[in-house]
Design a protein around this motif. Sequence first.
Motif, PDB file in Angstrom:
ATOM      1  N   CYS A  55     -12.247  -8.767  -4.919  1.00 46.37           N
ATOM      2  CA  CYS A  55     -12.546  -7.338  -4.781  1.00 46.37           C
ATOM      3  C   CYS A  55     -12.052  -6.801  -3.440  1.00 46.37           C
ATOM      4  N   GLY A  56     -11.657  -5.538  -3.468  1.00 43.21           N
ATOM      5  CA  GLY A  56     -11.204  -4.877  -2.246  1.00 43.21           C
ATOM      6  C   GLY A  56      -9.817  -5.280  -1.803  1.00 43.21           C
ATOM      7  N   THR A  57      -9.175  -6.148  -2.569  1.00 41.26           N
ATOM      8  CA  THR A  57      -7.814  -6.547  -2.199  1.00 41.26           C
ATOM      9  C   THR A  57      -6.848  -5.449  -2.611  1.00 41.26           C
ATOM     10  N   GLN A  58      -5.870  -5.216  -1.744  1.00 30.23           N
ATOM     11  CA  GLN A  58      -4.949  -4.082  -1.883  1.00 30.23           C
ATOM     12  C   GLN A  58      -3.537  -4.611  -2.030  1.00 30.23           C
ATOM     13  N   ILE A  59      -2.903  -4.263  -3.140  1.00 27.77           N
ATOM     14  CA  ILE A  59      -1.574  -4.801  -3.445  1.00 27.77           C
ATOM     15  C   ILE A  59      -0.613  -3.613  -3.468  1.00 27.77           C
ATOM     16  N   LEU A  60       0.236  -3.533  -2.441  1.00 28.45           N
ATOM     17  CA  LEU A  60       1.030  -2.326  -2.215  1.00 28.45           C
ATOM     18  C   LEU A  60       2.348  -2.370  -2.990  1.00 28.45           C
ATOM     19  N   ALA A  61       3.135  -1.312  -2.811  1.00 29.06           N
ATOM     20  CA  ALA A  61       4.332  -1.123  -3.639  1.00 29.06           C
ATOM     21  C   ALA A  61       5.270  -2.325  -3.566  1.00 29.06           C
ATOM     22  N   LEU A  62       5.756  -2.723  -4.745  1.00 26.39           N
ATOM     23  CA  LEU A  62       6.779  -3.759  -4.923  1.00 26.39           C
ATOM     24  C   LEU A  62       6.317  -5.159  -4.530  1.00 26.39           C
TER      25      LEU A  62
END
Length: 220
Positions: free
Chosen positions: A114-121
Amino acid sequence: MAELDRVILWGCAGHAKVLAEIISLRGGKVVALFDNAEVESVLHDIPVYKGEAGFRQWIYSQEVLHGVMGLAAIGGARGRDRLGIHALFRNYGIEIPVLAHPSAVISDSAKVGCGTQILALANVAADTTIGEACILNHRASVDHECVIGNGVHLAPGSTLCGCVRLGDNVFVGAGAIILPRLSIGEDAIVGAGAVVTRDVPAGVVVSGNPARPMRKNVRA
Ligand SMILES: CC(=O)SCCNC(=O)CCNC(=O)[C@H](O)C(C)(C)COP(=O)(O)OP(=O)(O)OC[C@H]1O[C@@H](n2cnc3c(N)ncnc32)[C@H](O)[C@@H]1OP(=O)(O)O
């Protein structure tokens, strides 16, 4: 993907702008920002509240908290701070979603905390396990069967080859490469552009190609 109609962000700087864009692309909206310092809002028309007192003020002004989602918008080697914010959110029943940019490629067999952020590409390959409160920044690549602890930040363009293990709160600098099957101990920092060819002990800063120890991580 969770409903993102009412998202609050703790951290009012550049990373908040990045998360707000993803939230908008996902059809959601940031409704409040919080920061430990007295700062101007980085999002047009979105108010910023200072510290835990400001947070409580906002919480008690809400008729319902159901449906509010919270994320820690704090970049850098600050995984412990992100986890601390999660603990605060949980105390008030705020849910903490996984947030992924639509262009990120995430294997169905990957487990993401939870709360993990997976950004563009960014890319998350098969049978990968990623902990809570991590940031996989733009174009970060996590290959098959990697195991990543909590509070880890992979900076833009960094690459974990297959079966790499990262302890809690590891920071991997922009463009760094970690070769297959290596282990990086908790609170270690891998410098930008490093090529890591050997295991890295906990709390050590390494840089260069091949990566060599530079110093201890004083925040560990
Ligand atoms: C969206 C985003 O921006 S996400 C954030 C992305 N940020 C990053 O990737 C930054 C990663 N951080 C780094 O690479 C840092 O330079 C660190 C952590 C490796 C070292 O930081 P510090 O300990 O403060 O090192 P400092 O800047 O004092 O430099 C010490 C020496 O190491 C060298 N050095 C610093 N970083 C590196 C590096 N990545 N690779 C090789 N050498 C380096 C410096 O040139 C300096 O050399 P000198 O003594 O010969 O002049």
